[in-house]
Design an enzyme around this catalytic site. Structure first.
Site, PDB file in Angstrom:
ATOM      1  CD1 TRP A 207       0.240  -0.178   3.424  1.00 34.48           C
ATOM      2  CD2 TRP A 207      -0.599  -1.962   2.966  1.00 34.48           C
ATOM      3  NE1 TRP A 207       0.845   0.430   4.512  1.00 34.48           N
ATOM      4  CE2 TRP A 207       0.451  -1.845   4.403  1.00 34.48           C
ATOM      5  CE3 TRP A 207      -0.318  -2.789   2.404  1.00 34.48           C
ATOM      6  CZ2 TRP A 207       0.779  -2.646   5.054  1.00 34.48           C
ATOM      7  CZ3 TRP A 207      -0.527  -4.220   2.940  1.00 34.48           C
ATOM      8  CH2 TRP A 207       0.095  -3.711   4.870  1.00 34.48           C
TER       9      TRP A 207
ATOM     10  CD  GLU B 250      -3.564   3.271   7.054  1.00 38.46           C
ATOM     11  OE1 GLU B 250      -3.652   3.068   8.424  1.00 38.46           O
ATOM     12  OE2 GLU B 250      -2.322   3.243   6.548  1.00 38.46           O
TER      13      GLU B 250
ATOM     14  N   GLY C 148     -10.963 -10.276  11.304  1.00 39.12           N
ATOM     15  CA  GLY C 148     -11.833 -10.746  12.523  1.00 39.12           C
ATOM     16  C   GLY C 148     -12.523  -8.985  12.732  1.00 39.12           C
TER      17      GLY C 148
ATOM     18  CB  CYS D 175      13.068  11.663  22.874  1.00 39.49           C
ATOM     19  SG  CYS D 175      12.604  10.338  23.425  1.00 39.49           S
TER      20      CYS D 175
HETATM   21 FE1  SF4 Z   1      12.811   8.650  22.602  1.00 42.49          FE
HETATM   22 FE2  SF4 Z   1      11.129   6.213  20.588  1.00 42.49          FE
HETATM   23 FE3  SF4 Z   1      13.688   7.336  19.586  1.00 42.49          FE
HETATM   24 FE4  SF4 Z   1      13.948   5.952  22.313  1.00 42.49          FE
HETATM   25  S1  SF4 Z   1      12.854   4.777  20.352  1.00 42.49           S
HETATM   26  S2  SF4 Z   1      14.603   8.191  21.322  1.00 42.49           S
HETATM   27  S3  SF4 Z   1      11.761   6.475  23.153  1.00 42.49           S
HETATM   28  S4  SF4 Z   1      10.704   7.861  20.348  1.00 42.49           S
END
Ligand code: SF4
Length: 383
Positions: A38, A51, A95, A222
């Site tokens: 897809w 989707e 399902g 992050c």
């Molecule tokens: Fe953050 Fe996930 Fe990347 Fe790890 S894998 S740095 S937790 S976004």
């Protein structure tokens, strides 16, 4: 960390950080993206089908279903003119069959009201049965490359970690935060590729357990990684209570044919066919934990219950002859022990109400059945 205000929450994603993140993500995606059927298309029909199939289902499980479905229904017009039973038959085993029924209804609506042309906005797409905000965003961004945010299972986990979200991401407030964040991340150009890259990152790197942070293009922004909290986030939703139930499936035989019943609207597996199936009352008294013995007659009180309930459902008298087997399976929050029985009837195979059919085992494959219905059908075919 306070989460009372969304701008504070999004603070590490300043425009400079955001630009860096988008570039790093793009480079990563162009190197690492999987080649999925897809993804080789900008056709909204194919994107839509994929989707819907991918909801609650893994990529590996979906690929053969997707290819078979597209072979049989290559475009929305073919799907709109199909019988619902044929659509359900191709969906069998995936399902959540309401997805297939909604796809079919949406195809009809698209053809009848919009000449088979897909709308290009989220607001219009979500008017179609079974298309929610996520699916609409995926179609709009992947097929038409328009900026539309997405939040699904993989991006929900990814965003929660990027933000170090300290609440259930599926709660009303959690969802509001994540959708706002998805919007905040979205570039105005190449939104389709960006959304695909986010989903791929969530699925391949930011995995539910042991995310591969050292390889992640998002690690510099992050918050969960910075705080070493990847394993605590996303915050788990309250555990759903699992209910154990015991049901009967009665294969009623007349000559060399078996009775199948089409599950009515509003019931589980609506539109699919099945043997007579119903809960067993006082199951604790009738069904030992070790299971019934298939070499002995069906206990008389249980046999009477099966006969009475079958009569109520199908209007025919049966004799519950044999216990065949037990099948264990799960449906949503239920864990079901399905007791399968063979029964005989003298009822004429010609006189049945709508929604019932007498079917020779050679023709079972023409009927869409639940996974356990198919297992029982295979057992009968082999007898
Ligand atoms: Fe953050 Fe996930 Fe990347 Fe790890 S894998 S740095 S937790 S976004």
């Amino acid at each position: 960390m306070t989460q009372s205000s969304e701008p504070d929450l999004f603070e590490p994603f300043s425009s400079v950080e955001l630009t860096k993140f988008r570039r790093a993500l793009r480079r990563w995606y162009q190197r690492r993206a999987r080649d999925l059927p897809w993804r080789r298309t900008g056709d909204p029909y194919r994107i839509w089908i994929s989707e819907i199939m991918l909801q609650q289902t893994t990529v590996a499980a979906v690929v053969p279903y997707f290819e078979r479905f597209l072979d049989r229904f290559p475009d929305v017009e073919e799907l709109a003119t199909a019988e619902e039973g044929d659509v359900l038959r191709l969906w069998e085993g995936l399902g959540y069959y309401s997805r297939a029924r909604n796809i079919h209804r949406s195809a009809r609506q698209l053809v009848e009201e919009l000449n088979g042309v897909f709308p290009e906005t989220v607001d219009e797409l979500i008017k179609l049965p079974g298309i929610g905000r996520y699916t609409a965003g995926a179609i709009v961004s992947f097929a038409f490359d328009r900026p539309a945010p997405i939040v699904e299972a993989n991006t929900l986990r990814l965003y929660s970690r990027l933000l170090a979200l300290d609440e259930n991401p599926r709660s009303t407030h959690g969802q509001r935060v994540l959708w706002a964040f998805a919007e905040h991340l979205l570039p105005r150009r190449s939104a389709g590729e960006f959304n695909q890259a986010l989903m791929e990152l969530g699925s391949q790197v930011c995995t539910p357990t042991e995310p591969e942070c050292p390889k992640c293009p998002a690690r510099s922004v992050c918050r969960a990684f910075a705080a070493g909290r990847q394993s605590e986030i996303p915050v788990a939703a309250p555990r759903q209570q699992i209910t154990a139930i015991v049901e009967a499936a009665v294969a009623v035989r007349s000559g060399d044919q078996y009775l199948l019943r089409r599950n009515p609207e509003g019931q589980r597996w609506a539109g699919m066919w099945d043997f007579l199936r119903f809960p067993i009352e006082d199951a604790d008294r009738h069904i030992p934990e070790s299971g019934l013995d298939s070499t002995r007659p069906v206990p008389s009180r249980l046999a009477r219950q099966l006969e009475r309930t079958s009569q109520d459902m199908a209007g025919i008298e049966i004799r519950a002859n044999r216990f065949l087997t037990e099948l264990r399976h799960g449906v949503t929050r239920y864990r079901i022990r399905l007791q399968c029985f063979l029964a005989e009837t003298d009822a004429s195979a010609n006189r049945m109400a709508d929604g019932f059919q007498w079917v020779h085992p050679d023709a079972f494959s023409d009927y869409p059945l639940s996974v356990t219905g198919r297992k029982l059908a295979r057992l009968l075919e082999a007898m």
